[in-house]
Write a protein that holds these residues in place. Structure first.
Motif, PDB file in Angstrom:
ATOM      1  N   ASP A 179      -5.513   3.027 -10.544  1.00  0.00           N
ATOM      2  CA  ASP A 179      -5.824   2.264  -9.333  1.00  0.00           C
ATOM      3  C   ASP A 179      -4.644   1.388  -8.918  1.00  0.00           C
ATOM      4  OD1 ASP A 179      -8.330   3.387  -9.206  1.00  0.00           O
ATOM      5  OD2 ASP A 179      -9.364   1.689 -10.151  1.00  0.00           O
ATOM      6  N   GLU A 180      -4.020   0.732  -9.884  1.00  0.00           N
ATOM      7  CA  GLU A 180      -2.884  -0.133  -9.573  1.00  0.00           C
ATOM      8  C   GLU A 180      -1.691   0.681  -9.065  1.00  0.00           C
ATOM      9  OE1 GLU A 180      -2.793  -3.353  -9.381  1.00  0.00           O
ATOM     10  OE2 GLU A 180      -4.881  -3.517 -10.032  1.00  0.00           O
ATOM     11  N   LEU A 181      -1.453   1.820  -9.679  1.00  0.00           N
ATOM     12  CA  LEU A 181      -0.342   2.655  -9.220  1.00  0.00           C
ATOM     13  C   LEU A 181      -0.568   3.114  -7.779  1.00  0.00           C
ATOM     14  CD1 LEU A 181       0.243   4.897 -12.388  1.00  0.00           C
ATOM     15  CD2 LEU A 181       1.656   3.000 -11.594  1.00  0.00           C
ATOM     16  N   SER A 182      -1.807   3.493  -7.469  1.00  0.00           N
ATOM     17  CA  SER A 182      -2.118   3.963  -6.109  1.00  0.00           C
ATOM     18  C   SER A 182      -1.980   2.847  -5.084  1.00  0.00           C
ATOM     19  CB  SER A 182      -3.537   4.538  -6.071  1.00  0.00           C
ATOM     20  OG  SER A 182      -3.667   5.641  -6.950  1.00  0.00           O
ATOM     21  N   LYS A 183      -2.252   1.618  -5.496  1.00  0.00           N
ATOM     22  CA  LYS A 183      -2.162   0.482  -4.576  1.00  0.00           C
ATOM     23  C   LYS A 183      -0.718   0.171  -4.188  1.00  0.00           C
ATOM     24  CE  LYS A 183      -6.284  -1.988  -6.248  1.00  0.00           C
ATOM     25  NZ  LYS A 183      -6.738  -3.178  -6.998  1.00  0.00           N
ATOM     26  N   HIS A 184       0.216   0.462  -5.067  1.00  0.00           N
ATOM     27  CA  HIS A 184       1.589   0.004  -4.868  1.00  0.00           C
ATOM     28  C   HIS A 184       2.541   1.111  -4.410  1.00  0.00           C
ATOM     29  CE1 HIS A 184      -0.080  -3.328  -7.252  1.00  0.00           C
ATOM     30  NE2 HIS A 184       0.872  -4.065  -6.703  1.00  0.00           N
ATOM     31  N   ARG A 235       3.110   4.293  -1.199  1.00  0.00           N
ATOM     32  CA  ARG A 235       2.718   4.655   0.160  1.00  0.00           C
ATOM     33  C   ARG A 235       1.785   5.869   0.145  1.00  0.00           C
ATOM     34  NH1 ARG A 235       8.856   5.491   1.691  1.00  0.00           N
ATOM     35  NH2 ARG A 235       8.548   6.572  -0.303  1.00  0.00           N
ATOM     36  N   GLU A 236       1.125   6.078   1.280  1.00  0.00           N
ATOM     37  CA  GLU A 236       0.229   7.239   1.388  1.00  0.00           C
ATOM     38  C   GLU A 236       0.984   8.555   1.286  1.00  0.00           C
ATOM     39  OE1 GLU A 236      -2.190   7.074   4.842  1.00  0.00           O
ATOM     40  OE2 GLU A 236      -3.208   5.209   4.280  1.00  0.00           O
ATOM     41  N   LEU A 272       4.878   9.420 -10.639  1.00  0.00           N
ATOM     42  CA  LEU A 272       4.970   9.060  -9.224  1.00  0.00           C
ATOM     43  C   LEU A 272       6.084   9.900  -8.602  1.00  0.00           C
ATOM     44  CD1 LEU A 272       4.944   5.145  -9.510  1.00  0.00           C
ATOM     45  CD2 LEU A 272       2.978   6.675  -9.343  1.00  0.00           C
ATOM     46  N   ILE A 273       5.797  10.504  -7.466  1.00  0.00           N
ATOM     47  CA  ILE A 273       6.829  11.180  -6.675  1.00  0.00           C
ATOM     48  C   ILE A 273       6.973  10.381  -5.383  1.00  0.00           C
ATOM     49  CG2 ILE A 273       7.532  13.301  -5.528  1.00  0.00           C
ATOM     50  CD1 ILE A 273       5.839  14.872  -7.480  1.00  0.00           C
ATOM     51  N   LEU A 274       8.082   9.699  -5.263  1.00  0.00           N
ATOM     52  CA  LEU A 274       8.319   8.795  -4.135  1.00  0.00           C
ATOM     53  C   LEU A 274       9.213   9.493  -3.115  1.00  0.00           C
ATOM     54  CD1 LEU A 274       9.011   5.537  -6.204  1.00  0.00           C
ATOM     55  CD2 LEU A 274       6.806   6.430  -5.400  1.00  0.00           C
TER      56      LEU A 274
END
Length: 400
Positions: A293-298, A300-301, A315-317
């Motif tokens: 949940d925390e990773l998804s909050k921080h 972008r969509e 994470l793929i940014l």
């Protein structure tokens, strides 16, 4: 007739196109543009059939008594024009497939022209003829399976109005019914016959379309659910490893076309085994959910969050440099450090995570980048955990 032979020759090209399309997987999984290419090939095939049929009539004088020969000669030219047009329309779908205006408007243009040409031919052979009725029902049902509903109805509602109007005007004597043929019997001018045909056709057509639409909606919902379940980790509701691998493969394809800028971040919970052993697996699962949940909050969509296995996340940014990825990773690290989780005995469970970053660079494939991020994660663990480490800023830079 030279155009006739050239159009037949082009059929081999369309055959190769169909073969290349089917190599991309099941038809249902194709994108809208690829489905439009298939539809354009089929549309060209329909008009090729018309050209062959009309050409056969022109070459056989004994058949002239059954048709309007002058109209046949005019219409074969128009069929050749449509055949060439549909073949040429495949080019934008191939060359400009990435352009938004092609993706947004070209399906409507393709379907619209195809349906308009079918309606014209339907009028020529008779709107109540079996060929027209079968073509109409078949195209609607197949269209609803392959294409978005809005696209199908935008084409077939006007087509229905056109065919109904032609049938009415033919009955009233304003227009000629099936002008391409020399009909005898004139049953189409008999009101009882027309009403009887409509009495049988319309209820069956409406019932079939209603049932087909209902079944199609259920089927599409099930397919979407299956696809969702195959791509999502059931515990954290983030992408699973299979879905992550697909994202990396897409980045690999994108890299071949243009140099994509992105970063890969691996996240591993520190001493996660101790949480499971000391507080129970149910608390370990709760910790994984809170961390996801925390990773998804921080992020972008447009970014990707996934569970890569066990207590490891990825994470793929997209469109992120190494410095931007470090800032995101640091925010996530601090957020995870502040998670409040209590055991069954109300004892505080401390959660921390280590981060490894690797940013894209020319010549480095996504899977290689994943290995570099894993090395950076190992370095973060070696330096005491609860840290963010970037591969290109680490002590092992000379090992690239």
């Amino acid at each position: 007739m030279k155009a006739l032979f050239s159009s037949v020759k082009s059929s081999s090209l369309k055959t190769k196109m169909v073969e290349s399309l089917f190599e991309s997987g099941p038809v249902m999984n194709w994108g809208t543009l690829n489905k439009c290419i298939l539809m354009l090939i089929l549309a060209a095939g329909v008009h090729l059939t018309w050209v062959i049929w009309k050409g056969t009539i022109i070459l056989n004088p004994e058949l002239w008594q059954w048709v309007d020969l002058a109209l046949i000669k005019k219409q074969i030219q128009l069929n050749i024009v449509f055949l060439i047009l549909f073949t040429l329309m495949i080019i934008p779908c191939r060359l400009w497939a990435e352009k938004k205006w092609v993706q947004q408007w070209f399906p409507y243009i393709s379907v619209g022209i195809f349906v308009a040409s079918i309606c014209r031919d339907g009028y020529l052979i008779g709107v109540l003829s079996p060929a027209t009725m079968i073509s109409y029902v078949s195209l609607v049902t197949v269209g609803l399976v392959l294409l978005p509903r809005v696209l199908v109805y935008c084409a077939f509602i006007p087509a229905t109005i056109f065919l109904a109007g032609c049938g009415y005007l033919s009955y009233m004597g304003v227009m000629t019914y099936a002008p391409i043929f020399h009909l005898s019997g004139y049953s189409y001018t008999n009101g009882f016959w027309i009403l009887s045909m409509l009495f049988f056709i319309i209820p069956i057509l409406c019932t079939c379309l209603f049932l087909f639409e209902s079944l199609l909606s259920q089927w599409r919902h099930r397919e979407q659910l299956i696809q969702h379940l195959s791509q999502v980790d059931p515990l954290t509701n983030t992408r699973n490893r299979r879905s992550i691998n697909e994202c990396l493969e897409q980045l690999d394809v994108l890299n071949e076309k243009e140099s994509a800028v992105y970063a890969v971040v691996l996240v591993d919970l520190d001493h996660f085994k101790l949480i499971n052993d000391r507080f129970g697996h149910h608390k370990g699962d709760e910790a994984l959910i809170l961390v996801s949940d925390e990773l998804s909050k921080h992020v972008r969509e447009s970014d990707v969050v996934g569970r890569f296995g066990g207590e490891e996340f990825i994470l793929i940014l997209h469109h992120s440099s190494e410095q931007q990825a470090q800032r995101v990773a640091e925010r996530c690290r601090q957020a995870i450090e502040q998670i409040v989780l209590f055991s069954d005995e109300e004892e505080t469970i401390h959660i921390t995570a280590s981060f490894g970053i690797a940013a894209s660079a020319p010549g480095i494939k996504p899977m290689k980048l994943l290995n570099l991020a894993d090395k950076a994660l190992y370095e973060a663990k070696a330096q005491g955990r609860n840290q963010v480490c970037s591969y290109f800023h680490s002590a092992f830079l000379d090992t690239v």
